[in-house]
Design a protein around this motif. Structure first.
Motif, PDB file in Angstrom:
ATOM      1  N   THR A  36     -22.148 -25.642  74.030  1.00 28.38           N
ATOM      2  CA  THR A  36     -21.900 -24.519  73.124  1.00 28.38           C
ATOM      3  C   THR A  36     -21.066 -25.016  71.957  1.00 28.38           C
ATOM      4  OG1 THR A  36     -21.969 -22.932  74.943  1.00 28.38           O
ATOM      5  CG2 THR A  36     -20.949 -22.195  72.889  1.00 28.38           C
ATOM      6  N   THR A  38     -19.577 -24.335  67.951  1.00 29.71           N
ATOM      7  CA  THR A  38     -19.259 -23.424  66.856  1.00 29.71           C
ATOM      8  C   THR A  38     -19.158 -24.235  65.584  1.00 29.71           C
ATOM      9  OG1 THR A  38     -18.023 -21.973  68.330  1.00 29.71           O
ATOM     10  CG2 THR A  38     -17.620 -21.726  65.967  1.00 29.71           C
ATOM     11  N   TYR A  39     -19.931 -23.838  64.582  1.00 29.72           N
ATOM     12  CA  TYR A  39     -19.971 -24.564  63.312  1.00 29.72           C
ATOM     13  C   TYR A  39     -19.118 -23.847  62.262  1.00 29.72           C
ATOM     14  CZ  TYR A  39     -23.741 -27.453  65.113  1.00 29.72           C
ATOM     15  OH  TYR A  39     -24.488 -28.345  65.866  1.00 29.72           O
ATOM     16  N   ARG A  55     -18.075 -29.125  63.383  1.00 29.18           N
ATOM     17  CA  ARG A  55     -18.281 -28.277  64.560  1.00 29.18           C
ATOM     18  C   ARG A  55     -17.223 -28.520  65.614  1.00 29.18           C
ATOM     19  NH1 ARG A  55     -22.977 -31.982  67.091  1.00 29.18           N
ATOM     20  NH2 ARG A  55     -21.613 -33.180  68.498  1.00 29.18           N
ATOM     21  N   ARG A  57     -17.371 -28.395  69.813  1.00 30.38           N
ATOM     22  CA  ARG A  57     -18.307 -28.260  70.929  1.00 30.38           C
ATOM     23  C   ARG A  57     -17.551 -28.301  72.248  1.00 30.38           C
ATOM     24  NH1 ARG A  57     -23.696 -31.781  70.809  1.00 30.38           N
ATOM     25  NH2 ARG A  57     -22.396 -33.465  71.672  1.00 30.38           N
ATOM     26  N   SER A  87     -10.430 -22.605  67.271  1.00 29.36           N
ATOM     27  CA  SER A  87     -10.728 -21.730  66.138  1.00 29.36           C
ATOM     28  C   SER A  87     -10.271 -22.295  64.805  1.00 29.36           C
ATOM     29  CB  SER A  87     -10.075 -20.360  66.343  1.00 29.36           C
ATOM     30  OG  SER A  87      -8.653 -20.478  66.334  1.00 29.36           O
ATOM     31  N   ALA A 108     -15.984 -19.821  60.823  1.00 30.85           N
ATOM     32  CA  ALA A 108     -17.102 -19.977  61.751  1.00 30.85           C
ATOM     33  C   ALA A 108     -18.336 -19.304  61.164  1.00 30.85           C
ATOM     34  CB  ALA A 108     -16.751 -19.373  63.099  1.00 30.85           C
ATOM     35  N   VAL A 111     -22.838 -20.015  65.980  1.00 27.08           N
ATOM     36  CA  VAL A 111     -22.568 -20.484  67.338  1.00 27.08           C
ATOM     37  C   VAL A 111     -23.914 -20.777  67.987  1.00 27.08           C
ATOM     38  CG1 VAL A 111     -21.534 -19.989  69.577  1.00 27.08           C
ATOM     39  CG2 VAL A 111     -20.475 -19.081  67.497  1.00 27.08           C
ATOM     40  N   ARG A 113     -25.937 -22.381  71.403  1.00 30.43           N
ATOM     41  CA  ARG A 113     -25.879 -22.799  72.806  1.00 30.43           C
ATOM     42  C   ARG A 113     -27.144 -23.598  73.096  1.00 30.43           C
ATOM     43  NH1 ARG A 113     -24.730 -18.007  76.355  1.00 30.43           N
ATOM     44  NH2 ARG A 113     -26.958 -17.507  76.049  1.00 30.43           N
ATOM     45  N   SER A 141     -25.247 -14.370  68.579  1.00 37.12           N
ATOM     46  CA  SER A 141     -24.585 -13.375  67.740  1.00 37.12           C
ATOM     47  C   SER A 141     -23.858 -12.434  68.685  1.00 37.12           C
ATOM     48  CB  SER A 141     -25.596 -12.611  66.884  1.00 37.12           C
ATOM     49  OG  SER A 141     -24.950 -11.626  66.095  1.00 37.12           O
TER      50      SER A 141
END
Length: 503
Positions: A36, A38-39, A55, A57, A87, A108, A111, A113, A141
């Motif tokens: 997972t 987050t960019y 990112r 991860r 974050s 962000a 996201v 996965r 989302s």
């Protein structure tokens, strides 16, 4: 920093991964994992549109990763760091992408996965040569999954490019679709991430019918690309392939742009060009101090290696002195690259790749406007002025400062010739190449003279190492003398190439 080289393939949900029996490799399946990530990007997706990413991860030993594009599709530079807060990107990585974000806030933006099934291709000893990853990607989302796609990634970890091609043949035969390299993030974000980057690249070539404005824009884009590309590499302070340094290459970009702004002065709006030259001079001075320290450090090692009679203790002490000097200059440069002033300069440079404020004269055909613009730096090189001898009258006994000034004019003429040659003129291209060779010759003289002067100055402040320093200085003066002896022949060849510019 590491280089990541991979190829991507689109596949249907029903795609079945073929047996990967390639050449002499042995496939080894690994346990499936779920990743997972987050960019982070700016509101305008400046990183994604430039082919870069930042990112976090979950599960990685170093969860924060920046990927930066290179000139080769599918090959990216990768830097990973630890970070306690998922974050907030680490400050070091935030600055690493500053040349692209220009200080805009990061947030962000996606996201993903990914369920990944991996097969390693190993040699007979078990060493991994490539990794084939079968990825099913969910775009998240909140708790919803509005989009899913599947792709195959093949990353080279030790094998040859031929191995990747052999794997590609198997995948395509099984139904995979080979295409352009599109990062997962761009696929997830859609059209907004596929818009052109803020920093537009130079054209590969210009037609003979190009306007002067086209040549100016191409020259500006090329110099700015060199500056921006090497910004993160300067921050990382890692050597480039072939032994060059990012500081040197970034300095070349700054010098070239300053020279182009001078050459193209009649074509430019000076209300824009004048202040930009001032800011480039500020950055160039900082890069110059760091580069001079690099050159001195390298020359100490080179001249010492050529003469084994130097006491090892003296050389170690001098090496430490120069390393400290370089560290101070480099720290000053990095501090400047974290200022609002520098970010504002990056903003102006990026904007210049889209639009250069021009004068009405820039609308003329390049074939008409450029010869006169090239003739100006060429004549200044040949004939000199303001107390500086021209290249044609440079005497072997002239002081170092005169040799240095001639080199500056060689460089300006070379940059002007290279810009003018962008439309395909052969005579101008040959002149540019000859000027480049002459610049290398004079550059060796400048470096030797700088080193000799530095060793003599250090001999006064460090008398305990004076004997070694004076010996080093004598060797550098001998190298400078040999360069002076070779100069007349090099200049005659260059003058012959530039004869078409003489009145």
């Amino acid at each position: 920093m590491t280089l990541e080289e991979e190829r991507k393939y689109d596949v249907a949900a029903s795609f079945i991964l073929p047996e990967l029996a390639v050449a002499d490799t042995r496939p080894a399946a690994r346990a499936a994992v779920t990743l997972t990530a987050t960019y982070f990007d700016t509101a305008g997706l400046r990183l994604a549109r430039a082919g870069a990413s930042l990112r976090h991860r979950v599960g990685d030993a170093l969860p924060w990763t920046v990927k930066l594009p290179t000139a080769v599709p599918g090959v990216r530079q990768e830097v990973s760091l630890a970070g306690a807060d998922p974050s907030t990107p680490p400050e070091a990585l935030t600055w690493l992408v500053a040349a692209l974000t220009r200080g805009s806030p990061l947030m962000a933006v996606a996201v993903l996965r990914t369920r990944r099934q991996r097969v390693d291709l190993c040699d007979a000893d078990g060493a991994r040569l490539a990794e084939v990853a079968d990825d099913t990607v969910e775009v998240l989302s909140g708790t919803a999954v509005p989009r899913t796609f599947r792709e195959i990634e093949v990353e080279r970890t030790g094998g040859s490019p031929a191995l990747l091609s052999a794997v590609e043949e198997l995948l395509v035969a099984a139904g995979a679709r080979a295409g352009g390299f599109t990062p997962k993030l761009v696929r997830a974000l859609g059209a907004a991430a596929a818009y052109p980057p803020d920093l537009l690249p130079p054209a590969a070539s210009l037609p003979a019918t190009a306007r002067a404005a086209d040549v100016v824009l191409a020259a500006v884009r090329g110099a700015v690309a060199r500056i921006v590309t090497h910004d993160p590499l300067v921050r990382l302070d890692e050597p480039l392939p072939g032994g060059d340094t990012a500081v040197h290459q970034m300095r070349v970009g700054v010098r070239r742009l300053r020279s182009d702004l001078r050459t193209f002065k009649p074509l430019l709006d000076q209300r824009w060009a004048g202040p930009l030259r001032t800011e480039l001079r500020w950055l160039g001075d900082l890069l110059g101090a760091a580069r001079d320290a690099e050159v001195l450090h390298d020359r100490l090692r080179a001249t010492a290696a050529a003469d084994p009679e130097h006491p090892a203790g003296d050389l170690a002490a001098l090496d430490a002195i120069l390393a400290a000097r370089r560290e101070r200059a480099y720290a000053d440069l990095l501090a400047a690259m974290r200022t609002r002033r520098y970010l504002a300069l990056l903003e102006r440079l990026t904007a210049a790749t889209r639009r250069v404020p021009l004068s009405p004269a820039a609308s003329a055909p390049a074939a008409e406007a450029l010869p006169g613009l090239l003739a100006r730096p060429w004549h200044r090189l040949v004939h000199g002025g303001k107390g500086v001898p021209g290249a044609a009258r440079l005497k072997r006994s002239a002081p170092d400062v005169d040799w240095h000034e001639v080199r500056i004019h060689v460089k300006r003429a070379r940059y002007a010739a290279e810009a003018a040659a962008s439309t395909g003129d052969r005579a101008t291209r040959r002149l540019a190449k000859s000027l480049a060779r002459l610049q290398d010759t004079l550059g060796e003289h400048t470096d030797a003279a700088l080193a000799a002067a530095t060793w003599r100055a250090l001999a006064k402040t460090h008398p305990g190492h004076a004997a070694t320093l004076k010996r080093l200085a004598r060797r550098e003066r001998a190298l400078a003398a040999s360069t002076r002896a070779a100069y007349p022949g090099r200049w005659r060849k260059t003058a012959k190439r530039g004869a078409f510019l003489s009145p």
